[in-house]
Enzyme design. Sequence first.
Site, PDB file in Angstrom:
ATOM      1  N   GLU A   1       5.278  -0.607 -21.629  1.00 46.47           N
ATOM      2  CA  GLU A   1       5.263   0.857 -21.603  1.00 46.47           C
ATOM      3  C   GLU A   1       4.272   1.418 -22.623  1.00 46.47           C
ATOM      4  O   GLU A   1       3.556   2.384 -22.364  1.00 46.47           O
ATOM      5  CB  GLU A   1       6.657   1.413 -21.909  1.00 46.47           C
TER       6      GLU A   1
ATOM      7  N   LYS B   1     -17.265   7.624 -35.570  1.00 47.16           N
ATOM      8  CA  LYS B   1     -16.708   6.283 -35.788  1.00 47.16           C
ATOM      9  C   LYS B   1     -15.212   6.162 -35.518  1.00 47.16           C
ATOM     10  O   LYS B   1     -14.748   5.151 -34.999  1.00 47.16           O
ATOM     11  CB  LYS B   1     -17.023   5.814 -37.213  1.00 47.16           C
TER      12      LYS B   1
ATOM     13  N   THR C   1       0.905  -1.147   0.000  1.00 49.87           N
ATOM     14  CA  THR C   1       0.000   0.000   0.000  1.00 49.87           C
ATOM     15  C   THR C   1       0.946   1.198   0.000  1.00 49.87           C
ATOM     16  O   THR C   1       2.035   1.136   0.597  1.00 49.87           O
ATOM     17  CB  THR C   1      -0.916   0.034   1.242  1.00 49.87           C
ATOM     18  N   HIS C   2       0.569   2.235  -0.701  1.00 46.03           N
ATOM     19  CA  HIS C   2       1.427   3.427  -0.851  1.00 46.03           C
ATOM     20  C   HIS C   2       2.790   3.083  -1.475  1.00 46.03           C
ATOM     21  O   HIS C   2       3.782   3.779  -1.221  1.00 46.03           O
ATOM     22  CB  HIS C   2       1.661   4.133   0.496  1.00 46.03           C
TER      23      HIS C   2
ATOM     24  N   SER D   1      18.683  -1.194 -26.418  1.00 45.97           N
ATOM     25  CA  SER D   1      18.979   0.225 -26.608  1.00 45.97           C
ATOM     26  C   SER D   1      20.014   0.351 -27.719  1.00 45.97           C
ATOM     27  O   SER D   1      20.909  -0.487 -27.842  1.00 45.97           O
ATOM     28  CB  SER D   1      19.528   0.792 -25.299  1.00 45.97           C
TER      29      SER D   1
ATOM     30  N   ASN E   1      14.568  -3.477 -22.544  1.00 46.62           N
ATOM     31  CA  ASN E   1      13.498  -2.567 -22.135  1.00 46.62           C
ATOM     32  C   ASN E   1      12.106  -3.170 -22.314  1.00 46.62           C
ATOM     33  O   ASN E   1      11.835  -3.816 -23.330  1.00 46.62           O
ATOM     34  CB  ASN E   1      13.587  -1.275 -22.949  1.00 46.62           C
TER      35      ASN E   1
ATOM     36  N   LYS F   1      21.023  -3.022 -22.098  1.00 45.37           N
ATOM     37  CA  LYS F   1      19.604  -2.741 -21.828  1.00 45.37           C
ATOM     38  C   LYS F   1      18.644  -3.769 -22.410  1.00 45.37           C
ATOM     39  O   LYS F   1      18.845  -4.280 -23.504  1.00 45.37           O
ATOM     40  CB  LYS F   1      19.216  -1.364 -22.404  1.00 45.37           C
TER      41      LYS F   1
END
Length: 458
Positions: A289, A324, A154-155, A276, A284, A282
């Site tokens: 995302e 539409k 929580t938080h 990357s 990703n 990397k």
Amino acid sequence: MLWGGRFDEKLNSLALEFSSSYDVDKTIVIEDLMVSKVHAAMLAKVGLISPDEANQIKSGLEQIESEWNSGAWHPGSSEFEDIHSAVEARLYEIIGKPAGKLHTGRSRNDQVITGFRLWTKKAITSLLDAVRELQKTMVSVADNHTETIISGYTHVQRAQPVSLAFHLLAYVEMLNRDAKRLEFVLSETDKSPLGSGALAGSTLPLDRQYTSDNLGFSEPCRNALDAVSDRDFALDFLNAVSVGMMHLSRLSEELVLWSTSEWSFIKLADSLTTGSSLMPQKKNPDMAELIRGKMGRISGNYIALLTIMKGLPLSYNRDLQEDKEPSFDSFKTYFECLHLMTMMIASMKPDTNKFENELKGDFSLATDLADWLVLKGIPFREAHSIVGHVVKLAEDSGKKFDQLTLEEIKTVNSIFDESALECFNIKTALWRKKTFGSPNPEIVKEEISYWNSLLSQK
Ligand code: ARG
């Protein structure tokens, strides 16, 4: 051109380009052809056209359909106001004069919205299948992870241990509400506006029940004025997609976090991640995302139609032509996101021991110790404070919970005995949960059976 009679001049070319919806509404060409076929059959049934004329119209429309599918007929967008005008013009070229009878008792206002409703029904059916597929995938992954401990938050602060299965089943619940929302929109969409004319029905003896039945609608819309100007079903659709996408976006955020080096809880499949161009190390989580990012256009589409509708007097207004594109875009986006999410969940590799090791002796078991005191008759508020002192004791002595001895915790309160130490055992933490809806592996297994039997009927 469908309406030249009272005009001295042709529509200005810029005005035609500006007002043409062809590039957008060609998406519903198949639905438009279906509406026309059923309308022509109805006209023959009630004697407004001859069986021969109906046959010519039908075979002309079928030819257009195969020409469209093969690519032999795809007119340019600057030629026509919309797909409906384009189809009618092509029908004239193919069958000549009888084509002029197809529009008997019909306006583009009821024609357009009938095709759009048919498309929306089809779109919802595909989305429902995709939502169910994702639910099934999550349930089957959950089945292998009822004892894979993860931290619940929580938080975004560690709160209490849960399991990966329990966490995934939370999303299965959300997806189920998404499906129910779509089912509601399907029933709202399932009404036929055909035969409403421009806004006030017709003096001709059109059989609205026949067209409704033959187009597969449950019933005809009851008020012509409402039928041609109502876009509530499309708004409900965009709303349902927005809430569904919001859920995918939240899950995407979790996948992004879980796959960071900081969390390092899951590995996403190489085939669903990118590298990357600069940093060789990397990997990703771009798909997650992008799903999160696409929420922007999805809520934008909903707000766009809501804004179009606000302040429109009855009945049809050309503004409605803008209805539409938001639905087409939201459908495509949500559909793709559902599939990608299903692929990510099916292929992700969780580190099953990661949290068990990490949470060993963690203070997130403090509530369990308070519950232990409650079972000994201590009022909860007091128990809360006693455990607060135990946490402080551990912190002050630089220890984790499970490094505290019985003697040490007895200095906080003499009520503690050997069995209190079991509250510090992360391995048994989930099993100690008693309540329905909790992450106790046994209860979660029952939930998995519940979902398996419910989803096997979908
Ligand atoms: N392209 C228009 C639309 O999608 C067709 C309806 C045109 N009706 C009219 N009265 N101009 O809304």
